[in-house]
Design a protein around this motif. Structure first.
Motif, PDB file in Angstrom:
ATOM      1  N   ALA A 143     -11.016  -2.278   2.728  1.00 40.81           N
ATOM      2  CA  ALA A 143     -11.002  -1.075   1.903  1.00 40.81           C
ATOM      3  C   ALA A 143     -11.086  -1.438   0.427  1.00 40.81           C
ATOM      4  CB  ALA A 143      -9.727  -0.274   2.187  1.00 40.81           C
ATOM      5  N   GLY A 144     -10.432  -2.532   0.039  1.00 36.70           N
ATOM      6  CA  GLY A 144     -10.508  -2.982  -1.347  1.00 36.70           C
ATOM      7  C   GLY A 144     -11.916  -3.376  -1.753  1.00 36.70           C
ATOM      8  N   MET A 145     -12.668  -3.949  -0.823  1.00 33.36           N
ATOM      9  CA  MET A 145     -14.062  -4.304  -1.110  1.00 33.36           C
ATOM     10  C   MET A 145     -14.909  -3.051  -1.283  1.00 33.36           C
ATOM     11  SD  MET A 145     -14.547  -7.476   1.551  1.00 33.36           S
ATOM     12  CE  MET A 145     -13.475  -8.918   1.476  1.00 33.36           C
ATOM     13  N   SER A 146     -14.607  -2.013  -0.515  1.00 33.21           N
ATOM     14  CA  SER A 146     -15.302  -0.739  -0.709  1.00 33.21           C
ATOM     15  C   SER A 146     -14.976  -0.156  -2.081  1.00 33.21           C
ATOM     16  CB  SER A 146     -14.911   0.256   0.388  1.00 33.21           C
ATOM     17  OG  SER A 146     -15.494  -0.070   1.619  1.00 33.21           O
ATOM     18  N   ALA A 147     -13.719  -0.257  -2.505  1.00 37.67           N
ATOM     19  CA  ALA A 147     -13.329   0.236  -3.828  1.00 37.67           C
ATOM     20  C   ALA A 147     -14.067  -0.522  -4.925  1.00 37.67           C
ATOM     21  CB  ALA A 147     -11.816   0.102  -4.002  1.00 37.67           C
ATOM     22  N   ASP A 148     -14.225  -1.824  -4.755  1.00 37.61           N
ATOM     23  CA  ASP A 148     -14.972  -2.617  -5.731  1.00 37.61           C
ATOM     24  C   ASP A 148     -16.453  -2.232  -5.756  1.00 37.61           C
ATOM     25  OD1 ASP A 148     -12.700  -3.967  -6.463  1.00 37.61           O
ATOM     26  OD2 ASP A 148     -13.054  -5.671  -5.129  1.00 37.61           O
ATOM     27  N   ALA A 149     -17.015  -1.931  -4.570  1.00 39.25           N
ATOM     28  CA  ALA A 149     -18.415  -1.500  -4.508  1.00 39.25           C
ATOM     29  C   ALA A 149     -18.597  -0.185  -5.253  1.00 39.25           C
ATOM     30  CB  ALA A 149     -18.859  -1.367  -3.060  1.00 39.25           C
ATOM     31  N   LEU A 150     -17.647   0.751  -5.092  1.00 37.87           N
ATOM     32  CA  LEU A 150     -17.714   2.021  -5.804  1.00 37.87           C
ATOM     33  C   LEU A 150     -17.609   1.784  -7.311  1.00 37.87           C
ATOM     34  CD1 LEU A 150     -17.731   5.083  -6.003  1.00 37.87           C
ATOM     35  CD2 LEU A 150     -15.262   5.070  -5.530  1.00 37.87           C
ATOM     36  N   SER A 151     -16.712   0.913  -7.718  1.00 41.73           N
ATOM     37  CA  SER A 151     -16.555   0.609  -9.145  1.00 41.73           C
ATOM     38  C   SER A 151     -17.854   0.086  -9.738  1.00 41.73           C
ATOM     39  CB  SER A 151     -15.445  -0.432  -9.340  1.00 41.73           C
ATOM     40  OG  SER A 151     -14.213   0.029  -8.856  1.00 41.73           O
ATOM     41  N   TYR A 200     -19.186  16.585 -10.378  1.00 40.04           N
ATOM     42  CA  TYR A 200     -18.635  15.732  -9.323  1.00 40.04           C
ATOM     43  C   TYR A 200     -19.686  14.718  -8.861  1.00 40.04           C
ATOM     44  CZ  TYR A 200     -21.184  18.353  -5.691  1.00 40.04           C
ATOM     45  OH  TYR A 200     -22.150  18.920  -4.914  1.00 40.04           O
ATOM     46  N   CYS A 201     -19.194  13.604  -8.327  1.00 40.09           N
ATOM     47  CA  CYS A 201     -20.041  12.568  -7.745  1.00 40.09           C
ATOM     48  C   CYS A 201     -19.541  12.286  -6.334  1.00 40.09           C
ATOM     49  CB  CYS A 201     -19.996  11.271  -8.565  1.00 40.09           C
ATOM     50  SG  CYS A 201     -20.655  11.405 -10.239  1.00 40.09           S
ATOM     51  N   TYR A 202     -20.450  12.012  -5.444  1.00 37.13           N
ATOM     52  CA  TYR A 202     -20.065  11.610  -4.093  1.00 37.13           C
ATOM     53  C   TYR A 202     -20.855  10.361  -3.718  1.00 37.13           C
ATOM     54  CZ  TYR A 202     -24.385  14.023  -2.678  1.00 37.13           C
ATOM     55  OH  TYR A 202     -25.687  14.421  -2.560  1.00 37.13           O
ATOM     56  N   TRP A 203     -20.260   9.563  -2.862  1.00 37.08           N
ATOM     57  CA  TRP A 203     -20.917   8.317  -2.470  1.00 37.08           C
ATOM     58  C   TRP A 203     -20.678   8.075  -0.997  1.00 37.08           C
ATOM     59  CZ3 TRP A 203     -19.191   2.811  -2.049  1.00 37.08           C
ATOM     60  CH2 TRP A 203     -17.853   2.710  -1.685  1.00 37.08           C
ATOM     61  N   ASP A 204     -21.438   7.140  -0.433  1.00 38.07           N
ATOM     62  CA  ASP A 204     -21.272   6.748   0.964  1.00 38.07           C
ATOM     63  C   ASP A 204     -20.739   5.328   1.020  1.00 38.07           C
ATOM     64  OD1 ASP A 204     -22.416   9.146   2.071  1.00 38.07           O
ATOM     65  OD2 ASP A 204     -24.368   8.398   1.404  1.00 38.07           O
ATOM     66  N   ARG A 205     -19.625   5.143   1.710  1.00 38.77           N
ATOM     67  CA  ARG A 205     -19.117   3.795   1.897  1.00 38.77           C
ATOM     68  C   ARG A 205     -20.147   2.949   2.660  1.00 38.77           C
ATOM     69  NH1 ARG A 205     -14.408   6.541   3.319  1.00 38.77           N
ATOM     70  NH2 ARG A 205     -14.463   5.884   5.496  1.00 38.77           N
ATOM     71  N   PRO A 206     -20.069   1.627   2.543  1.00 38.67           N
ATOM     72  CA  PRO A 206     -21.044   0.758   3.236  1.00 38.67           C
ATOM     73  C   PRO A 206     -21.128   1.090   4.727  1.00 38.67           C
ATOM     74  CG  PRO A 206     -19.772  -0.533   1.688  1.00 38.67           C
ATOM     75  CD  PRO A 206     -19.167   0.846   1.682  1.00 38.67           C
ATOM     76  N   ALA A 242     -15.328  10.176   1.296  1.00 40.82           N
ATOM     77  CA  ALA A 242     -15.328  10.718   2.651  1.00 40.82           C
ATOM     78  C   ALA A 242     -14.163  10.185   3.477  1.00 40.82           C
ATOM     79  CB  ALA A 242     -16.647  10.391   3.340  1.00 40.82           C
ATOM     80  N   GLY A 243     -13.927  10.864   4.582  1.00 42.08           N
ATOM     81  CA  GLY A 243     -12.915  10.400   5.519  1.00 42.08           C
ATOM     82  C   GLY A 243     -13.543   9.559   6.608  1.00 42.08           C
ATOM     83  N   GLU A 244     -13.551  10.088   7.829  1.00 39.72           N
ATOM     84  CA  GLU A 244     -14.107   9.344   8.957  1.00 39.72           C
ATOM     85  C   GLU A 244     -15.598   9.624   9.159  1.00 39.72           C
ATOM     86  OE1 GLU A 244      -9.976   9.459   8.885  1.00 39.72           O
ATOM     87  OE2 GLU A 244     -11.229  11.243   9.221  1.00 39.72           O
ATOM     88  N   ASN A 245     -16.173  10.530   8.379  1.00 39.43           N
ATOM     89  CA  ASN A 245     -17.593  10.858   8.466  1.00 39.43           C
ATOM     90  C   ASN A 245     -18.210  10.756   7.079  1.00 39.43           C
ATOM     91  OD1 ASN A 245     -17.806  11.689  11.328  1.00 39.43           O
ATOM     92  ND2 ASN A 245     -16.414  13.334  10.714  1.00 39.43           N
ATOM     93  N   PRO A 246     -19.533  10.699   6.989  1.00 37.46           N
ATOM     94  CA  PRO A 246     -20.176  10.684   5.671  1.00 37.46           C
ATOM     95  C   PRO A 246     -19.774  11.906   4.851  1.00 37.46           C
ATOM     96  CG  PRO A 246     -21.765  10.086   7.364  1.00 37.46           C
ATOM     97  CD  PRO A 246     -20.522  10.531   8.078  1.00 37.46           C
ATOM     98  N   SER A 247     -19.685  11.730   3.532  1.00 39.06           N
ATOM     99  CA  SER A 247     -19.224  12.820   2.667  1.00 39.06           C
ATOM    100  C   SER A 247     -20.174  14.004   2.674  1.00 39.06           C
ATOM    101  CB  SER A 247     -19.051  12.306   1.232  1.00 39.06           C
ATOM    102  OG  SER A 247     -20.262  11.745   0.749  1.00 39.06           O
ATOM    103  N   GLU A 248     -21.461  13.763   2.973  1.00 40.15           N
ATOM    104  CA  GLU A 248     -22.432  14.858   3.001  1.00 40.15           C
ATOM    105  C   GLU A 248     -22.179  15.829   4.146  1.00 40.15           C
ATOM    106  OE1 GLU A 248     -24.567  11.273   1.265  1.00 40.15           O
ATOM    107  OE2 GLU A 248     -23.181  11.689   2.914  1.00 40.15           O
ATOM    108  N   TYR A 249     -21.406  15.435   5.124  1.00 40.56           N
ATOM    109  CA  TYR A 249     -21.171  16.264   6.305  1.00 40.56           C
ATOM    110  C   TYR A 249     -20.013  17.224   6.037  1.00 40.56           C
ATOM    111  CZ  TYR A 249     -20.653  17.459  11.268  1.00 40.56           C
ATOM    112  OH  TYR A 249     -20.589  18.129  12.471  1.00 40.56           O
TER     113      TYR A 249
END
Length: 544
Positions: free
Chosen positions: A333-341, A313-319, A288-295
């Protein structure tokens, strides 16, 4: 100056209600304090040179010696109230710090703004109790009792709703329990002081005083105004908790996966056949960008899936977004990337992946790509944020605004208004048009702000140097944004050089920053995504 009556009338009434014994001198001595007596319940705090009692053996009602402080129990209550105030202030400071840097063991998976709000109410009650300690009043006890009942309701909601209980954690639960205890303590303190005041008036003046000075009336009025304001604040907090309890019943697709040593959970959902996954067909990862990906954004991906443009496809919500918990602070942002991984690994998702992201989400995708060079076979960025422009979301002014907004977010004024007068639904509040009003979202935005121009920028600059130059790349830019912001347009052009394999750079003339909000934007995005999937397949075939 008094509101009614006079000292003489009070003296006469005192004489009528409590006449001296036959031995007047003996009676007067019994009421006259003596430094030779051992300290007891009525040990006086005044010097021995105070004015002598009247001829009837009683003190004047306005004599400063007529005070509830003469009782050690009243003094002890005041000492304890001050102690509770000091303890609450220390806890308040810890909670304030934890918004920016989470102390060990104090991270809660929610925003942390509710426990801070409960502690503010606690300190407010204690300050009123300390400042207006010797001005007990029935109105004060009634308003504080209402506060206690509302806080008790809050405690029940937090403890009984599993989702809220998990988000608030022990920090939030402890804060609301402490708030309930302190509110009840303030009621008890006011009643004891009222008793002590009456006790000393009867002993030293011969009758309980029924009049108040102007100063006392002002003190009662100010204290009641403060506690009445607290009632309004706590009532709004209770209503917001009610909305949160309602929102907690909304079901979601996919799973919530614990990451970072089980400190918090992120939401991940995948759409498509497992058979396709086994064939190693690229899976599109939606960021997602500035809003949740579901929007809106995920809806476009689902449309591309139904049209056959993509197979999975897969979608996720950042913390902090939608169904994901808040991460400990600071969070980059790097911590978010690690959470996704970690979330993808726990779900058994091994790639290959094509990353599709928008706005600030492109920063996370670029870092993720640099850390999974072999698994990422394509990149598609929709009006992406450039690392040189991260100062825009990392400005101190924006950070202060987000912090202040977060502090008042437990009142839920906007959310309550939307629910009552605009028909906003659970979907609107969790991932839709009103998601930005939740404390979790505000906390996530504040975390992004705090490290955007420092830690996150360093991470994405390093990622650019590591990025595989052969990875197919698509950039789709907003025509409106490029026309109104020359620097943004120059940086969009610079991002086309992230790799040496640029598939396409498309500027959608009439599209806003969220390009998918226009039909032209959605059409261009789907077409270019199809071209990217083909280009990624060619690169993979060439490597094999």
């Amino acid at each position: 100056m008094t509101m009614w009556g006079s000292k003489k009338d009070s003296e006469q009434n005192g004489a009528e209600q409590g006449p001296p014994d036959n031995d007047g001198a003996s009676s007067r001595r019994s009421h006259r304090p003596s430094s030779r007596n051992d300290p007891d319940e009525r040990t006086r705090l005044l010097a021995n040179n105070h004015p002598p009692p009247n001829s009837d053996g009683y003190l004047d009602p306005d004599d400063p010696a007529v005070s509830p402080y003469n009782l050690w129990s009243v003094r002890a209550l005041r000492y304890l109230t001050v102690l509770f105030l000091m303890v609450s202030f220390i806890w308040w400071v810890l909670l304030l710090v934890s918004i920016f840097v989470s102390p060990p063991g104090m991270h809660s998976r929610g925003s942390g703004f509710f426990d801070f709000a409960f502690t503010c109410i606690t300190i407010g009650n204690l300050l009123v109790a300390v400042i207006f300690f010797v001005a007990p009043a029935k109105a004060l006890r009634i308003t504080t009792m209402i506060i206690t009942v509302l806080l008790l309701v809050d405690m029940i909601i937090i403890l009984s709703v599993p989702r809220i209980r998990v988000e608030e954690g022990w920090v939030g639960i402890g804060s609301v329990i402490w708030a309930v205890f302190i509110a009840a303590w303030c009621i008890l303190t006011d009643r004891v002081v009222a008793w002590g005041k009456r006790e000393e008036e009867e002993r030293l003046t011969g009758r309980p005083e029924t009049r108040r000075t102007v100063k006392e009336w002002l003190a009662v009025m100010v204290a009641t105004v403060f506690t009445s304001a607290f009632i309004v604040l706590v009532l709004l907090m209770t209503s917001t908790l009610g909305i949160r309890a309602r929102d907690a019943t909304l079901e979601y697709d996919g799973d919530r996966i614990l990451v970072d040593g089980d400190k918090y959970a992120v939401h991940l959902a995948c759409v498509g056949s497992e058979y396709i996954k086994d064939k190693k067909t690229p899976t599109i990862i939606i960021e997602a960008g500035e809003n949740p990906s579901e929007y809106d954004f995920e809806h476009w991906a689902y449309s591309a899936y139904q049209n056959g443009t993509i197979d999975r496809y897969c979608y996720w919500d950042r913390p902090g977004y939608a169904w994901s918990d808040n991460a400990p602070s600071p969070h980059s942002a790097g911590m978010s990337a690690d959470a996704l991984s970690e979330a993808l690994a726990k779900q058994g998702e091994e790639g290959p992946w094509i990353l599709v992201s928008a706005g600030t989400g492109s920063i996370v995708s670029r870092i993720f790509s640099s850390r999974h060079v072999k698994q990422v076979t394509g990149l598609m960025f929709i009006d992406p944020m450039h690392e040189d422009l991260l100062h825009r979301i990392g400005s101190p002014t924006r950070g202060f605004y987000l912090w202040a907004w977060g502090i008042i977010s437990p009142l839920g004024i906007e959310r309550l208004g939307g629910a009552l007068f605009k028909g906003r639904t659970r979907e609107d509040r969790i991932y839709g048009r009103n998601a930005y009003q939740s404390g979790k979202f505000i906390k996530a935005a504040l975390q992004e702000n705090l490290v955007a121009d420092s830690l996150s920028k360093n991470e994405v600059v390093s990622a650019r140097n590591i990025q595989d130059s052969d990875t197919p790349l698509v950039i789709i830019s907003s025509g409106i944004k490029c026309r109104t912001d020359g620097e943004w347009e120059r940086k969009q052009k610079d991002l086309t050089m992230l790799t040496d394999n640029l598939v396409a750079w498309e500027v959608v003339g009439k599209a806003p920053h969220e390009v998918w909000r226009t039909l032209e934007g959605r059409t261009v995005m789907e077409r270019k995504l199809g071209a990217l999937v083909k280009a990624a397949g060619k690169v993979k075939t060439k490597e094999e």
